[in-house]
Design a protein around this motif. Structure first.
Motif, PDB file in Angstrom:
ATOM      1  N   ASP A  52       0.862  -1.179   0.000  1.00  0.00           N
ATOM      2  CA  ASP A  52       0.000   0.000   0.000  1.00  0.00           C
ATOM      3  C   ASP A  52       0.896   1.225   0.000  1.00  0.00           C
ATOM      4  O   ASP A  52       1.596   1.472   0.975  1.00  0.00           O
ATOM      5  CB  ASP A  52      -0.902  -0.013   1.231  1.00  0.00           C
ATOM      6  CG  ASP A  52      -1.827   1.187   1.281  1.00  0.00           C
ATOM      7  OD1 ASP A  52      -1.980   1.868   0.244  1.00  0.00           O
ATOM      8  OD2 ASP A  52      -2.393   1.434   2.356  1.00  0.00           O
ATOM      9  N   ARG A  53       0.919   1.961  -1.102  1.00  0.00           N
ATOM     10  CA  ARG A  53       1.752   3.155  -1.204  1.00  0.00           C
ATOM     11  C   ARG A  53       0.893   4.420  -1.130  1.00  0.00           C
ATOM     12  O   ARG A  53       1.207   5.424  -1.752  1.00  0.00           O
ATOM     13  CB  ARG A  53       2.558   3.136  -2.499  1.00  0.00           C
ATOM     14  CG  ARG A  53       3.496   1.976  -2.562  1.00  0.00           C
ATOM     15  CD  ARG A  53       4.890   2.169  -2.969  1.00  0.00           C
ATOM     16  NE  ARG A  53       5.336   3.365  -3.580  1.00  0.00           N
ATOM     17  CZ  ARG A  53       6.492   3.933  -3.269  1.00  0.00           C
ATOM     18  NH1 ARG A  53       7.258   3.412  -2.335  1.00  0.00           N
ATOM     19  NH2 ARG A  53       6.883   5.026  -3.892  1.00  0.00           N
ATOM     20  N   THR A  54      -0.173   4.372  -0.362  1.00  0.00           N
ATOM     21  CA  THR A  54      -1.043   5.529  -0.200  1.00  0.00           C
ATOM     22  C   THR A  54      -0.220   6.714   0.278  1.00  0.00           C
ATOM     23  O   THR A  54       0.555   6.618   1.219  1.00  0.00           O
ATOM     24  CB  THR A  54      -2.161   5.223   0.820  1.00  0.00           C
ATOM     25  OG1 THR A  54      -2.876   4.074   0.384  1.00  0.00           O
ATOM     26  CG2 THR A  54      -3.105   6.398   0.956  1.00  0.00           C
ATOM     27  N   GLY A  55      -0.381   7.822  -0.398  1.00  0.00           N
ATOM     28  CA  GLY A  55       0.337   9.038  -0.024  1.00  0.00           C
ATOM     29  C   GLY A  55       1.752   9.109  -0.580  1.00  0.00           C
ATOM     30  O   GLY A  55       2.465  10.065  -0.330  1.00  0.00           O
ATOM     31  N   GLN A  56       2.156   8.085  -1.314  1.00  0.00           N
ATOM     32  CA  GLN A  56       3.482   8.069  -1.922  1.00  0.00           C
ATOM     33  C   GLN A  56       3.339   7.955  -3.432  1.00  0.00           C
ATOM     34  O   GLN A  56       2.274   7.636  -3.953  1.00  0.00           O
ATOM     35  CB  GLN A  56       4.305   6.891  -1.392  1.00  0.00           C
ATOM     36  CG  GLN A  56       4.538   6.952   0.096  1.00  0.00           C
ATOM     37  CD  GLN A  56       5.235   5.691   0.602  1.00  0.00           C
ATOM     38  OE1 GLN A  56       5.146   4.644  -0.002  1.00  0.00           O
ATOM     39  NE2 GLN A  56       5.920   5.821   1.715  1.00  0.00           N
ATOM     40  N   THR A  57       4.428   8.186  -4.137  1.00  0.00           N
ATOM     41  CA  THR A  57       4.424   8.039  -5.581  1.00  0.00           C
ATOM     42  C   THR A  57       4.108   6.588  -5.925  1.00  0.00           C
ATOM     43  O   THR A  57       4.748   5.682  -5.403  1.00  0.00           O
ATOM     44  CB  THR A  57       5.803   8.407  -6.165  1.00  0.00           C
ATOM     45  OG1 THR A  57       6.162   9.694  -5.704  1.00  0.00           O
ATOM     46  CG2 THR A  57       5.788   8.370  -7.677  1.00  0.00           C
ATOM     47  N   PRO A  58       3.118   6.345  -6.795  1.00  0.00           N
ATOM     48  CA  PRO A  58       2.794   4.957  -7.137  1.00  0.00           C
ATOM     49  C   PRO A  58       3.919   4.302  -7.947  1.00  0.00           C
ATOM     50  O   PRO A  58       4.674   4.973  -8.637  1.00  0.00           O
ATOM     51  CB  PRO A  58       1.520   5.076  -7.978  1.00  0.00           C
ATOM     52  CG  PRO A  58       1.417   6.503  -8.364  1.00  0.00           C
ATOM     53  CD  PRO A  58       2.251   7.297  -7.432  1.00  0.00           C
TER      54      PRO A  58
ATOM     55  N   GLU B 159      -3.443  -2.277  -9.476  1.00  0.00           N
ATOM     56  CA  GLU B 159      -3.883  -1.820  -8.164  1.00  0.00           C
ATOM     57  C   GLU B 159      -2.693  -1.791  -7.199  1.00  0.00           C
ATOM     58  O   GLU B 159      -1.743  -1.078  -7.437  1.00  0.00           O
ATOM     59  CB  GLU B 159      -5.048  -2.671  -7.654  1.00  0.00           C
ATOM     60  CG  GLU B 159      -6.284  -2.536  -8.533  1.00  0.00           C
ATOM     61  CD  GLU B 159      -7.421  -3.428  -8.096  1.00  0.00           C
ATOM     62  OE1 GLU B 159      -7.376  -3.972  -6.974  1.00  0.00           O
ATOM     63  OE2 GLU B 159      -8.372  -3.576  -8.872  1.00  0.00           O
ATOM     64  N   ASN B 160      -2.736  -2.577  -6.113  1.00  0.00           N
ATOM     65  CA  ASN B 160      -1.643  -2.535  -5.136  1.00  0.00           C
ATOM     66  C   ASN B 160      -0.638  -3.676  -5.326  1.00  0.00           C
ATOM     67  O   ASN B 160       0.182  -3.937  -4.459  1.00  0.00           O
ATOM     68  CB  ASN B 160      -2.194  -2.549  -3.708  1.00  0.00           C
ATOM     69  CG  ASN B 160      -2.962  -3.811  -3.388  1.00  0.00           C
ATOM     70  OD1 ASN B 160      -3.373  -4.552  -4.277  1.00  0.00           O
ATOM     71  ND2 ASN B 160      -3.175  -4.052  -2.104  1.00  0.00           N
ATOM     72  N   ARG B 161      -0.687  -4.346  -6.470  1.00  0.00           N
ATOM     73  CA  ARG B 161       0.252  -5.424  -6.783  1.00  0.00           C
ATOM     74  C   ARG B 161       1.074  -5.048  -8.001  1.00  0.00           C
ATOM     75  O   ARG B 161       0.595  -4.342  -8.889  1.00  0.00           O
ATOM     76  CB  ARG B 161      -0.477  -6.736  -7.048  1.00  0.00           C
ATOM     77  CG  ARG B 161      -1.163  -7.268  -5.825  1.00  0.00           C
ATOM     78  CD  ARG B 161      -1.850  -8.581  -6.089  1.00  0.00           C
ATOM     79  NE  ARG B 161      -2.512  -9.020  -4.865  1.00  0.00           N
ATOM     80  CZ  ARG B 161      -2.785 -10.269  -4.595  1.00  0.00           C
ATOM     81  NH1 ARG B 161      -2.491 -11.229  -5.455  1.00  0.00           N
ATOM     82  NH2 ARG B 161      -3.367 -10.599  -3.465  1.00  0.00           N
ATOM     83  N   PHE B 162       2.304  -5.538  -8.032  1.00  0.00           N
ATOM     84  CA  PHE B 162       3.142  -5.302  -9.203  1.00  0.00           C
ATOM     85  C   PHE B 162       4.132  -6.449  -9.387  1.00  0.00           C
ATOM     86  O   PHE B 162       4.495  -7.131  -8.441  1.00  0.00           O
ATOM     87  CB  PHE B 162       3.860  -3.949  -9.122  1.00  0.00           C
ATOM     88  CG  PHE B 162       4.733  -3.743  -7.922  1.00  0.00           C
ATOM     89  CD1 PHE B 162       6.105  -3.940  -8.001  1.00  0.00           C
ATOM     90  CD2 PHE B 162       4.197  -3.317  -6.707  1.00  0.00           C
ATOM     91  CE1 PHE B 162       6.920  -3.737  -6.902  1.00  0.00           C
ATOM     92  CE2 PHE B 162       5.000  -3.105  -5.602  1.00  0.00           C
ATOM     93  CZ  PHE B 162       6.366  -3.314  -5.696  1.00  0.00           C
ATOM     94  N   GLY B 163       4.511  -6.651 -10.640  1.00  0.00           N
ATOM     95  CA  GLY B 163       5.460  -7.708 -10.973  1.00  0.00           C
ATOM     96  C   GLY B 163       6.843  -7.126 -11.164  1.00  0.00           C
ATOM     97  O   GLY B 163       6.994  -6.029 -11.690  1.00  0.00           O
ATOM     98  N   ILE B 164       7.843  -7.868 -10.719  1.00  0.00           N
ATOM     99  CA  ILE B 164       9.231  -7.451 -10.872  1.00  0.00           C
ATOM    100  C   ILE B 164       9.960  -8.524 -11.668  1.00  0.00           C
ATOM    101  O   ILE B 164       9.922  -9.702 -11.304  1.00  0.00           O
ATOM    102  CB  ILE B 164       9.919  -7.273  -9.500  1.00  0.00           C
ATOM    103  CG1 ILE B 164       9.200  -6.199  -8.686  1.00  0.00           C
ATOM    104  CG2 ILE B 164      11.397  -6.943  -9.674  1.00  0.00           C
ATOM    105  CD1 ILE B 164       9.679  -6.104  -7.241  1.00  0.00           C
ATOM    106  N   ALA B 165      10.605  -8.111 -12.757  1.00  0.00           N
ATOM    107  CA  ALA B 165      11.467  -9.009 -13.530  1.00  0.00           C
ATOM    108  C   ALA B 165      12.888  -8.775 -13.038  1.00  0.00           C
ATOM    109  O   ALA B 165      13.398  -7.651 -13.098  1.00  0.00           O
ATOM    110  CB  ALA B 165      11.354  -8.696 -15.019  1.00  0.00           C
TER     111      ALA B 165
END
Length: 129
Positions: free
Chosen positions: A46-52, A78-84
């Motif tokens: 959750d990066r609420t208030g921060q740069t997405p 949304e609040n999930r992301f993939g990292i390669a």
């Protein structure tokens, strides 16, 4: 691994925490590792208030038992992301018990009970009333 469909690669679902530092940002943030493979991972935070977090962003991930791994954000939803990852890792190492952990680090409610039927001496730990 960018531009290549990697959804067929074996990965494990698990619950791990990791620390992510986005290139150019001074402070890291914690993420939940939702799945992990040798080539990448899915993180949730959750990066609420921060740069997405944005696709294509360079970052580094500090994984348990592995250390810093460079990577790039492959996708965001949304609040999930993939990292390669920039290099392959041994994902099994991250799932292993930490090298410096011992049973005293394990919460008491997770450890096996010290009570055993043979502890009563006669093999019967229950008393009839």
């Amino acid at each position: 691994m960018s531009g290549v469909d990697t959804r067929h690669i074996a990965r494990d679902s698990l619950f791990l925490m990791a620390e992510v530092r986005i290139e150019g940002e001074s402070s890291p943030f914690r993420v939940k590792v939702r799945n992990l493979s040798n080539g990448g991972m899915m993180a949730e935070c959750d990066r609420t208030g921060q740069t997405p977090v944005q696709g294509g962003t360079k970052l580094s991930v500090n994984l348990r038992n592995i250390g810093q791994v460079e990577g790039t954000v492959a996708w965001v939803q949304e609040n999930r992301f993939g990292i390669a990852f920039a290099r392959e890792i041994d994902a099994a190492e991250a799932r292993a018990k930490p090298n410096n952990a011992n049973d005293s680090d394990t919460p008491r409610y997770v450890r096996p009970s010290s009570l055993h039927p043979s502890a009563a001496g006669n093999g019967n730990s229950l008393r009839k009333i």
